[in-house]
Design a protein around this motif. Sequence first.
Motif, mmCIF file in Angstrom:
data_model
loop_
_atom_site.group_PDB
_atom_site.id
_atom_site.type_symbol
_atom_site.label_atom_id
_atom_site.label_comp_id
_atom_site.label_asym_id
_atom_site.label_seq_id
_atom_site.Cartn_x
_atom_site.Cartn_y
_atom_site.Cartn_z
ATOM 1 N N ALA A 1 3.683 1.629 -1.320
ATOM 2 C CA ALA A 1 4.241 1.783 -2.666
ATOM 3 C C ALA A 1 3.209 2.363 -3.626
ATOM 4 C CB ALA A 1 4.744 0.437 -3.184
ATOM 5 N N ASN A 2 1.934 2.020 -3.410
ATOM 6 C CA ASN A 2 0.833 2.525 -4.246
ATOM 7 C C ASN A 2 -0.340 2.885 -3.338
ATOM 8 O OD1 ASN A 2 1.784 2.034 -7.133
ATOM 9 N ND2 ASN A 2 2.038 -0.008 -6.247
ATOM 10 N N PHE B 1 0.837 -1.212 0.000
ATOM 11 C CA PHE B 1 0.000 0.000 0.000
ATOM 12 C C PHE B 1 0.870 1.260 0.000
ATOM 13 C CE2 PHE B 1 -1.874 3.339 2.721
ATOM 14 C CZ PHE B 1 -2.913 3.740 1.897
ATOM 15 N N SER C 1 -3.271 4.124 -2.878
ATOM 16 C CA SER C 1 -4.595 4.514 -3.353
ATOM 17 C C SER C 1 -5.462 3.270 -3.447
ATOM 18 C CB SER C 1 -4.496 5.196 -4.719
ATOM 19 O OG SER C 1 -5.770 5.627 -5.157
ATOM 20 N N LYS D 1 -8.085 3.954 -10.840
ATOM 21 C CA LYS D 1 -7.009 4.731 -11.437
ATOM 22 C C LYS D 1 -5.760 3.852 -11.514
ATOM 23 C CE LYS D 1 -7.120 7.899 -8.269
ATOM 24 N NZ LYS D 1 -8.169 7.321 -7.415
ATOM 25 N N THR D 2 -4.831 4.211 -12.338
ATOM 26 C CA THR D 2 -3.613 3.426 -12.510
ATOM 27 C C THR D 2 -2.903 3.204 -11.171
ATOM 28 O OG1 THR D 2 -3.331 4.287 -14.744
ATOM 29 C CG2 THR D 2 -1.390 3.303 -13.703
ATOM 30 N N ASN D 3 -2.568 1.964 -10.887
ATOM 31 C CA ASN D 3 -1.832 1.525 -9.687
ATOM 32 C C ASN D 3 -2.675 1.497 -8.415
ATOM 33 O OD1 ASN D 3 0.609 0.980 -11.006
ATOM 34 N ND2 ASN D 3 1.244 3.128 -10.865
ATOM 35 N N ASP D 4 -3.982 1.689 -8.523
ATOM 36 C CA ASP D 4 -4.849 1.487 -7.346
ATOM 37 C C ASP D 4 -4.739 0.042 -6.861
ATOM 38 O OD1 ASP D 4 -5.820 4.035 -7.345
ATOM 39 O OD2 ASP D 4 -7.855 3.527 -7.966
ATOM 40 N N ILE D 5 -4.965 -0.140 -5.558
ATOM 41 C CA ILE D 5 -5.159 -1.478 -5.019
ATOM 42 C C ILE D 5 -6.662 -1.709 -4.927
ATOM 43 C CG2 ILE D 5 -4.797 -3.027 -3.053
ATOM 44 C CD1 ILE D 5 -2.274 -1.455 -2.397
ATOM 45 N N ARG E 1 -0.455 -10.843 -8.894
ATOM 46 C CA ARG E 1 -1.044 -9.550 -8.550
ATOM 47 C C ARG E 1 -2.439 -9.703 -7.942
ATOM 48 N NH1 ARG E 1 -1.005 -6.711 -13.985
ATOM 49 N NH2 ARG E 1 -2.044 -4.992 -12.857
ATOM 50 N N SER F 1 -2.802 -2.161 -9.447
ATOM 51 C CA SER F 1 -1.494 -2.770 -9.179
ATOM 52 C C SER F 1 -1.657 -4.105 -8.482
ATOM 53 C CB SER F 1 -0.640 -1.833 -8.322
ATOM 54 O OG SER F 1 -1.293 -1.546 -7.093
#
Length: 425
Positions: free
Chosen positions: A12-13, A10, A15, A24-28, A66, A52
């Motif tokens: 690292a990304n 989290f 959101s 959105k890009t790279n959301d968990i 992932r 992500s």
Amino acid sequence: MKIQDLHSAFLANPSISTDTRKIKTNDIFFALKGENFNGNLYAQKALDSGASLVIIDEEEYILNDRTILVKDVLTALQELANFHRNYCSAKIISLTGSNGKTTTKELINAVISKTYKTVATKGNLNNHIGVPLTLLTIQPDTEIAIVEMGANHLKEIEFLCKIAEPDFGYITNFGKAHLEGFGGIEGVKKGKSELYDYLILNNKSIFLNADDPIQLEKLGTYTKKYGFSSENSKYYNIKLVEAQPFVTIKVEDTIIKSNLIGAYNFTNCCAAIIIAKYFNVDLSEVKNAIDKYTPNNNRSQILNTNGHYIILDAYNANPSSMTVALENFYTLNKDRKFLILGDMFELGNTAKEEHQNIADLTKKLNFEQVLLIGENFNRTKTTATKLKSFDNLKDYLKENQIQENSTILIKGSRGMALERVLDLI
């Protein structure tokens, strides 16, 4: 995956998404479940949309490294939020209550953010999902987080406190809201007071309205309390100057003119003021913040439409908030007062009595015209005009034009969606 490892991912990304339509890009993505949906089904869509990681709890939806399998997605979200809350250094102010939570939260954030780096609950995301999502917006440099907590049954606030672990707390009031889930007004008092119980047990600080006898009684001799009052010299003195229609306040030698209508919003402003004082926010900054705060989202909004002066308070309603809204509307120095009121929900076996009480109050206050909409209001005994549904209201307003330059109060529970009336006026 251990919670520490999930938290590292989290960081690292940082959101979170629970809706593949908004990823959105790279959301968990947390694949939550509900009565009518199963987020696990959207694991592939989440990855395709740029997530992500995808957190799932059904093994058959493992796609690759992932997709992370946990025992229960909701529990994982709540545990991650609690871990992050303790990882960060931000102080947590939690608030609950029957009425005024969201407005009070926004006022607190407005004044505190003048001096501190803050985050606050977005909208009314105040339940077992919303509170974790709010906590996960805390940044490393966040100093204070204002976390709204909602509840419609016992033990819910207690549970949310275990997730948020608040350092400070405030209860707006104890009113007739969610009576069905709480089992009556005494259940409401007990349920909302779970915030007090947590703070007292953990020797934390409490803000209070010292003019509320219920709060004074429940806090008793507890010493770590900081209150406001219009009369009691033991507490910080704040005076209501007027509410015609906007709330004007005197604190020390400063006059604060808000954009909030109704004397019932006075205590919401007072809560923000006492909390700002505790955190040493300059009074001039407090004045500036409250002066500039404008309500939205159908909460006590003032609108001028086709010559009518409209108070749109259609976000929610319960017997307590409906009563104070009507009493305040009665005191306004306005002509041709027109009521459009919708049903109040979640009242259980008290629904008949409470709707009758409101119908009786409209008669007692002698408003010029009253429209009562919904199945509960339709069962009341009243001389007011009763309309069973919004479609009936639509037909009525097509045939009966509202008198020019009327002052109109529109209020009802969220499920009534009475903001739609604006298109008909």
